[in-house]
Scaffold this motif. Structure first.
Motif, PDB file in Angstrom:
ATOM      1  N   TYR A   1      -0.570 -11.994  -7.950  1.00 18.99           N
ATOM      2  CA  TYR A   1       0.021 -10.687  -8.244  1.00 18.99           C
ATOM      3  C   TYR A   1       1.457 -10.650  -7.743  1.00 18.99           C
ATOM      4  O   TYR A   1       1.769 -11.084  -6.644  1.00 18.99           O
ATOM      5  CB  TYR A   1      -0.793  -9.584  -7.567  1.00 18.99           C
ATOM      6  CG  TYR A   1      -0.350  -8.187  -7.946  1.00 18.99           C
ATOM      7  CD1 TYR A   1      -0.959  -7.517  -8.986  1.00 18.99           C
ATOM      8  CD2 TYR A   1       0.682  -7.552  -7.263  1.00 18.99           C
ATOM      9  CE1 TYR A   1      -0.566  -6.236  -9.348  1.00 18.99           C
ATOM     10  CE2 TYR A   1       1.093  -6.278  -7.613  1.00 18.99           C
ATOM     11  CZ  TYR A   1       0.463  -5.621  -8.661  1.00 18.99           C
ATOM     12  OH  TYR A   1       0.869  -4.361  -9.006  1.00 18.99           O
TER      13      TYR A   1
ATOM     14  N   CYS B   1     -13.161  -2.313  -7.363  1.00 17.87           N
ATOM     15  CA  CYS B   1     -12.895  -2.951  -8.648  1.00 17.87           C
ATOM     16  C   CYS B   1     -14.033  -3.880  -9.072  1.00 17.87           C
ATOM     17  O   CYS B   1     -14.231  -4.112 -10.261  1.00 17.87           O
ATOM     18  CB  CYS B   1     -11.582  -3.737  -8.582  1.00 17.87           C
ATOM     19  SG  CYS B   1     -10.118  -2.695  -8.383  1.00 17.87           S
TER      20      CYS B   1
ATOM     21  N   TRP C   1      -3.944  -6.602 -13.446  1.00 19.76           N
ATOM     22  CA  TRP C   1      -4.337  -5.846 -12.259  1.00 19.76           C
ATOM     23  C   TRP C   1      -3.841  -4.401 -12.348  1.00 19.76           C
ATOM     24  O   TRP C   1      -4.556  -3.461 -11.977  1.00 19.76           O
ATOM     25  CB  TRP C   1      -3.806  -6.515 -10.994  1.00 19.76           C
ATOM     26  CG  TRP C   1      -4.823  -7.376 -10.316  1.00 19.76           C
ATOM     27  CD1 TRP C   1      -4.847  -8.742 -10.267  1.00 19.76           C
ATOM     28  CD2 TRP C   1      -5.979  -6.942  -9.592  1.00 19.76           C
ATOM     29  NE1 TRP C   1      -5.951  -9.177  -9.566  1.00 19.76           N
ATOM     30  CE2 TRP C   1      -6.655  -8.105  -9.140  1.00 19.76           C
ATOM     31  CE3 TRP C   1      -6.501  -5.699  -9.295  1.00 19.76           C
ATOM     32  CZ2 TRP C   1      -7.830  -8.035  -8.398  1.00 19.76           C
ATOM     33  CZ3 TRP C   1      -7.684  -5.627  -8.551  1.00 19.76           C
ATOM     34  CH2 TRP C   1      -8.319  -6.782  -8.114  1.00 19.76           C
TER      35      TRP C   1
ATOM     36  N   LEU D   1      -5.519 -12.353  -6.457  1.00 19.81           N
ATOM     37  CA  LEU D   1      -4.482 -11.482  -5.896  1.00 19.81           C
ATOM     38  C   LEU D   1      -3.235 -12.250  -5.475  1.00 19.81           C
ATOM     39  O   LEU D   1      -2.146 -11.680  -5.445  1.00 19.81           O
ATOM     40  CB  LEU D   1      -5.035 -10.707  -4.699  1.00 19.81           C
ATOM     41  CG  LEU D   1      -6.021  -9.578  -5.009  1.00 19.81           C
ATOM     42  CD1 LEU D   1      -6.436  -8.874  -3.731  1.00 19.81           C
ATOM     43  CD2 LEU D   1      -5.431  -8.585  -5.981  1.00 19.81           C
TER      44      LEU D   1
END
Length: 227
Positions: free
Chosen positions: A137, A205, A148, A134
């Motif tokens: 991202y 997820c 993502w 993350l």
């Protein structure tokens, strides 16, 4: 009868390695195309072939170099298996088998290590991998951002595990955003400021990615052993 079985095994080995070799070469060609024509792909920008810290696409260039090295290695490996079977070269087949034994030993060793350190190795590795990705991202990696966004839109998930959306704090989101805009459940498109179960995807997820990782985790050593 024995001769027939040997011929069938040789044909299967030749055919599988031929398809794999062509596949690796095709993917390698696409990676090279993306390297020189990144603005015409989903990357959306030109990739500067430099590892300098001043290069904003240095991370993408690094990923591409690693991908090309791995694809070249697997292309050579499958070519050895394919051509060695076709021309009945004991040297080429021997190299193919030795490399596969090394890879099989490494994969089994990795499995043993993960099972020794984790109670649920596949789930733990999947969850940690998603959580650590993350921080890429946003502006750091267009590829990771696109992956993502696709995962969230396809699986309707925006969480990692059973926790809240706090994992997104490490992502490069616009100011006052708590989750990406793609996490919003239509028609509400303002959930990124105050995500709630009624306006934001609450799926896990990890649950979607876990079966894929499990197949790869146990499937790759099984395929190597069978080959």
């Amino acid at each position: 009868m024995w001769r027939c079985c040997v011929d069938v095994v040789k044909f299967v080995l030749f055919f599988c390695n031929l398809i794999a070799c062509l596949g690796f070469l095709a993917v390698g060609g696409l990676v090279v195309y993306a390297l020189f024509n990144g603005e015409d792909t989903f990357i959306g920008k030109h990739i500067e072939p430099s590892l300098s810290t001043s290069n904003p696409t240095a991370l993408l260039f690094t990923f591409i170099i690693i991908a090309l090295v791995l694809l070249a290695f697997f292309s050579i490996l499958t070519c050895l298996g394919c051509c060695g079977t076709a021309v009945k070269s004991s040297c080429m087949i021997g190299c193919f088998i030795v490399i596969e034994f090394v890879m099989f030993g490494g994969s089994v060793g990795g499995m043993i290590y993960l099972h020794y350190n984790y109670s649920y190795p596949v789930m733990n590795v999947t969850q940690e991998g998603l959580a650590k990705s993350l921080h890429l991202y946003g502006d750091d990696s267009e590829i990771m951002t696109a992956l993502w966004d696709w995962l969230i839109g396809f699986a309707k998930c925006c969480k990692i595990g059973q926790d809240d959306w706090t994992f997104w704090e490490v992502a490069k989101l616009p100011d006052s955003y708590k989750v990406p805009k793609v996490c919003c459940i239509p028609p509400d498109l303002e959930c990124m400021y105050e995500p709630r179960p009624d306006n934001t995807f609450s799926g896990d997820c990890v649950s979607f990615v876990l079966p894929i990782v499990t197949i790869l985790f146990y499937g790759i050593p099984s395929i190597l052993l069978l080959s």
